[in-house]
Motif scaffolding. Structure first.
Motif, PDB file in Angstrom:
ATOM      1  N   LEU A 206      -2.138  -0.972 -13.635  1.00  0.00           N
ATOM      2  CA  LEU A 206      -2.844   0.302 -13.484  1.00  0.00           C
ATOM      3  C   LEU A 206      -4.131   0.105 -12.699  1.00  0.00           C
ATOM      4  N   HIS A 207      -4.848  -0.948 -13.004  1.00  0.00           N
ATOM      5  CA  HIS A 207      -6.091  -1.237 -12.287  1.00  0.00           C
ATOM      6  C   HIS A 207      -5.812  -1.519 -10.816  1.00  0.00           C
ATOM      7  N   GLN A 208      -4.764  -2.288 -10.544  1.00  0.00           N
ATOM      8  CA  GLN A 208      -4.436  -2.633  -9.161  1.00  0.00           C
ATOM      9  C   GLN A 208      -4.058  -1.387  -8.364  1.00  0.00           C
ATOM     10  N   LEU A 209      -3.244  -0.522  -8.943  1.00  0.00           N
ATOM     11  CA  LEU A 209      -2.817   0.681  -8.230  1.00  0.00           C
ATOM     12  C   LEU A 209      -3.981   1.645  -8.020  1.00  0.00           C
ATOM     13  N   GLN A 210      -4.908   1.712  -8.962  1.00  0.00           N
ATOM     14  CA  GLN A 210      -6.076   2.559  -8.776  1.00  0.00           C
ATOM     15  C   GLN A 210      -7.003   1.998  -7.704  1.00  0.00           C
ATOM     16  N   LEU A 211      -7.109   0.670  -7.610  1.00  0.00           N
ATOM     17  CA  LEU A 211      -7.909   0.063  -6.543  1.00  0.00           C
ATOM     18  C   LEU A 211      -7.328   0.379  -5.167  1.00  0.00           C
ATOM     19  N   LEU A 212      -6.015   0.524  -5.100  1.00  0.00           N
ATOM     20  CA  LEU A 212      -5.368   0.843  -3.829  1.00  0.00           C
ATOM     21  C   LEU A 212      -5.503   2.315  -3.448  1.00  0.00           C
ATOM     22  N   GLY A 214      -4.784   4.960  -5.862  1.00  0.00           N
ATOM     23  CA  GLY A 214      -4.136   5.831  -6.826  1.00  0.00           C
ATOM     24  C   GLY A 214      -3.000   6.626  -6.219  1.00  0.00           C
ATOM     25  N   PRO A 215      -2.437   7.556  -6.988  1.00  0.00           N
ATOM     26  CA  PRO A 215      -1.290   8.347  -6.509  1.00  0.00           C
ATOM     27  C   PRO A 215      -1.599   9.074  -5.202  1.00  0.00           C
ATOM     28  N   GLY A 216      -0.658   8.988  -4.279  1.00  0.00           N
ATOM     29  CA  GLY A 216      -0.800   9.645  -2.983  1.00  0.00           C
ATOM     30  C   GLY A 216      -1.375   8.766  -1.901  1.00  0.00           C
ATOM     31  N   ALA A 217      -1.964   7.619  -2.237  1.00  0.00           N
ATOM     32  CA  ALA A 217      -2.580   6.754  -1.244  1.00  0.00           C
ATOM     33  C   ALA A 217      -1.519   5.955  -0.499  1.00  0.00           C
ATOM     34  N   ALA A 218      -1.771   5.727   0.780  1.00  0.00           N
ATOM     35  CA  ALA A 218      -0.866   4.918   1.601  1.00  0.00           C
ATOM     36  C   ALA A 218      -1.202   3.443   1.432  1.00  0.00           C
ATOM     37  N   VAL A 219      -0.167   2.619   1.397  1.00  0.00           N
ATOM     38  CA  VAL A 219      -0.317   1.175   1.231  1.00  0.00           C
ATOM     39  C   VAL A 219       0.299   0.493   2.436  1.00  0.00           C
ATOM     40  N   PRO A 220      -0.398  -0.463   3.065  1.00  0.00           N
ATOM     41  CA  PRO A 220       0.169  -1.161   4.225  1.00  0.00           C
ATOM     42  C   PRO A 220       1.503  -1.821   3.905  1.00  0.00           C
ATOM     43  N   ASP A 221       2.422  -1.758   4.859  1.00  0.00           N
ATOM     44  CA  ASP A 221       3.741  -2.381   4.764  1.00  0.00           C
ATOM     45  C   ASP A 221       4.627  -1.749   3.687  1.00  0.00           C
ATOM     46  N   VAL A 222       4.256  -0.578   3.197  1.00  0.00           N
ATOM     47  CA  VAL A 222       5.071   0.136   2.209  1.00  0.00           C
ATOM     48  C   VAL A 222       5.405   1.505   2.793  1.00  0.00           C
TER      49      VAL A 222
END
Length: 500
Positions: A206-212, A214-222
C-alpha cells in the motif's frame, strides 16, 4: 546521588576505620529520590501536547467525513439486489424461506425494509476464487457483477483475469499478505494484469503504490494506470481511527485519470484480448486516491463490526464484511510441497509440485486443512471448517455495510453457484439463515470430507470474568507454594524445631 559520590571518587580508596551509619545512606537515597521527583516536575515533556482530550474531536471528524461519490456510484453499479440483477434471476421463491412477498412481486430484504425504498441501499455480493475451476463456475451466475481472484501461486492468474473481463464483470486481484524487501518489485506484476482493482493485504505494498501516485497514476513500463485499491482484513483496521486513516484519500484528486482507464485493449502493450467489460467500468468516475473499500480485521466479532460502522458516518458504505470463508490458520516459510512432494531443496530444483498437486494437512481429529503456496514459496494453511456469518447478515446490513464477500477455499466447483445463490437469497429475504446454515454444514471439501460450519471469529462472545479464566502456570506455582508453606504459630515453631 550515592552513585554520583562513588563516581566522583568519594569511596575510591578503602580507608581504615571509615564508618558510615545506615541512616546516612538512607538519607542520601531519600535526597536522590526527592531530586528526581523535582526534576520530573520541571521536565518539559508536555510541551506541544493538547491540554484537553483529542479523541472526541477525532471521532467526530471521522463520522462527519463524506464517502466519495465515485465509490458510491461503483457500489450501486455492482449491486446484486438492484432491479436489473433481480430480473436476471426471476421471481422464484424457496419453500420454508419465510420471505414476505408483496403483490407487486418485490420481496422484503433481510431486515424488514422494502426494495426500492430510499432507506434500503444496494448490496454488492462478490466472490473470491482460488482456482480457475471456481472462477469458471462463478462466471455461470448471471447476476454476479464482481469476482476477486486470489491465486497464491500465480500460474493461470493472467488467463483468469482475461476471462472475467471478457465476461463483462469487474475483476479484482488479491495481492500477497507478506511482502519482503527483496520482493518490492512484485507490484509490477500485478499492475501489468490490468485489473479493475487490487485487494491490498500488505502495508508495504500500500505504501509503495501510494508513493507511485495512488489510483489513476501512470507507472513507467506498465501499460495500465494504478487501479483502484481496496484494503483487506490483514491491514488490521480495528477501530474508527484506523479505518478512517486507511480510507482517507489525498486532498487533491486528479480528474484526468479514471479507475477503468486500463480496461481498453488499446492501452495494452502485451497483446491483451479485447475486453467486453461493462460500460460502468470503462467509463468510471475519477479515481479515488484512498482505499475505495476496506474489510475490518478478523479480531472484531459481528457486534464490534457494527459498532465500527456506526462511527464511520457516511463512509460506512465503504466497509466490507466477509461472511463466508475458511480462516487462514497460519503462514510458514517452510514449504510442505517441496518437503514431501519433491527431492529438491528450493523452487530452483523442486519441480513446482504446488502447481500440479492439491495438499491437505490432517490433524489429530481427522480434519483436512488445505495448504496453498504463494509466489515466495510461503505456505498458508486454511481451517478445514468453514466460517459463516449468515446469522449476522441482517445486523451488518442494518449497520451500513454495502459489500458482502464470499471466500472460496476448498469448495468444489459444483457448489459455487448454489453457495452464492444461498447468500443472495438470505439478503433478499427469500431464504431463512437457518436453512442456509444447515445446507452449509453438509458441504464436502475436495476430498469429499464434511467438516461442518461455525460462526468462528464473527461469533459474539461475552467477556469472561477473571475467576472463570484458566489459571496460569505462575499462579498455579504460587498456590502450590502457599499450600506447602506452614502457617500460624504452631507451624513456625515446628519449622524452627526442624532447623534446630
Amino acid at each position: 546521588m550515592l552513585c554520583a559520590l562513588i563516581r566522583n571518587g568519594f569511596f575510591e580508596q578503602p580507608t581504615t576505620g571509615l564508618f558510615m551509619p545506615a541512616s546516612e545512606i538512607k538519607a542520601v537515597r531519600r535526597q536522590a529520590v526527592e531530586s528526581l521527583l523535582a526534576a520530573r516536575q520541571q521536565h518539559p515533556r508536555a510541551d506541544g501536547l493538547a491540554e484537553a482530550p483529542v479523541l472526541p474531536g477525532l471521532l467526530a471528524a471521522a463520522a462527519a467525513a463524506s464517502a466519495p461519490s465515485q465509490v458510491l456510484r461503483m457500489l450501486s453499479d455492482m449491486s446484486c439486489t438492484s432491479s436489473t440483477a433481480t430480473a436476471a434471476v426471476g421471481n422464484r421463491d424457496r419453500q420454508g424461506s419465510g420471505a414476505d412477498t408483496e403483490p407487486s412481486g418485490r420481496v422484503t430484504v433481510a431486515g424488514g425494509e422494502k426494495r426500492g425504498s430510499s432507506s434500503t441501499p444496494d448490496v454488492c455480493l462478490r466472490v473470491l476464487c482460488r482456482s480457475r475451476e471456481q472462477v469458471d463456475a462463478a462466471l455461470q451466475v448471471p447476476w454476479l457483477r464482481e469476482v476477486i481472484v486470489d491465486f497464491l501461486e500465480v500460474l493461470g492468474l493472467k488467463e483468469a483475469v482475461t476471462a472475467i473481463r471478457a465476461s463483462g464483470r469487474r475483476v479484482v486481484v488479491a495481492t500477497p499478505r507478506v511482502l519482503k524487501p527483496d520482493e518490492q518489485r512484485l507490484w509490477l506484476f500485478y499492475l501489468r494484469l490490468g485489473a479493475d482493482a487490487l485487494l491490498v493485504r500488505s502495508a508495504g505494498m500500500l505504501h509503495q503504490l501510494q508513493l507511485l501516485g495512488g489510483p489513476g497514476a501512470a507507472v513507467p513500463d506498465v501499460p495500465y494506470p494504478i487501479p483502484a485499491l481496496e484494503g483487506d482484513f490483514s491491514l488490521n483496521a480495528a477501530n474508527v481511527l484506523s479505518a478512517s486513516l486507511l480510507l482517507r484519500g489525498n486532498d487533491s484528486v486528479e480528474t484526468a485519470m479514471e479507475i477503468g482507464a486500463g480496461t481498453d485493449a488499446s492501452c495494452s502493450g502485451d497483446g491483451g484480448a479485447t475486453s467486453n467489460t461493462a460500460d460502468t467500468t470503462r467509463a468510471s468516475p475519477p479515481a479515488w486516491r484512498g482505499l475505495s473499500r476496506l474489510a475490518p480485521t478478523h479480531d472484531l466479532h459481528a457486534a464490534q463490526m457494527v459498532a465500527l460502522a456506526a462511527g464511520m458516518g457516511p463512509r460506512r458504505a465503504q466497509l466490507e464484511a466477509i461472511v463466508h470463508q475458511h480462516l487462514p490458520i497460519f503462514h510458514t516459510e517452510h514449504c510442505v510441497f517441496c518437503r514431501f512432494l519433491s527431492s529438491g531443496n528450493s523452487y530452483k530444483d523442486c519441480g513446482h509440485p504446488c502447481e500440479t498437486h492439491r495438499l491437505h494437512l490432517r490433524d489429530d481429529n481427522g480434519a483436512d486443512h488445505l495448504v496453498l503456496a504463494d509466489m515466495g514459496c510461503r505456505n498458508t494453511v486454511f481451517n478445514a471448517k468453514a466460517q459463516s456469518g449468515v446469522f449476522y447478515l441482517r445486523d451488518l446490513l442494518r449497520g451500513g455495510f454495502r459489500t458482502i464477500r464470499i471466500e472460496l477455499v476448498d469448495e468444489q466447483p459444483q457448489y459455487v453457484a448454489p453457495l452464492l445463490e444461498g447468500y443472495r437469497d438470505v439478503i433478499l429475504g427469500r431464504r431463512g439463515p437457518g436453512d442456509l446454515w444447515r445446507w452449509l454444514a453438509t458441504l464436502p471439501d475436495a476430498n469429499g470430507a464434511v467438516h461442518g460450519v461455525d460462526a468462528g471469529s464473527l461469533q459474539v462472545q461475552k467477556e469472561r470474568s477473571r475467576g472463570g479464566m484458566k489459571p496460569t502456570a505462575a499462579v498455579l506455582k504460587q498456590q502450590q507454594q502457599q499450600q506447602q508453606q506452614p502457617s500460624g504459630l504452631g507451624g513456625r515453631l515446628a519449622e524452627a524445631g526442624k532447623r534446630q
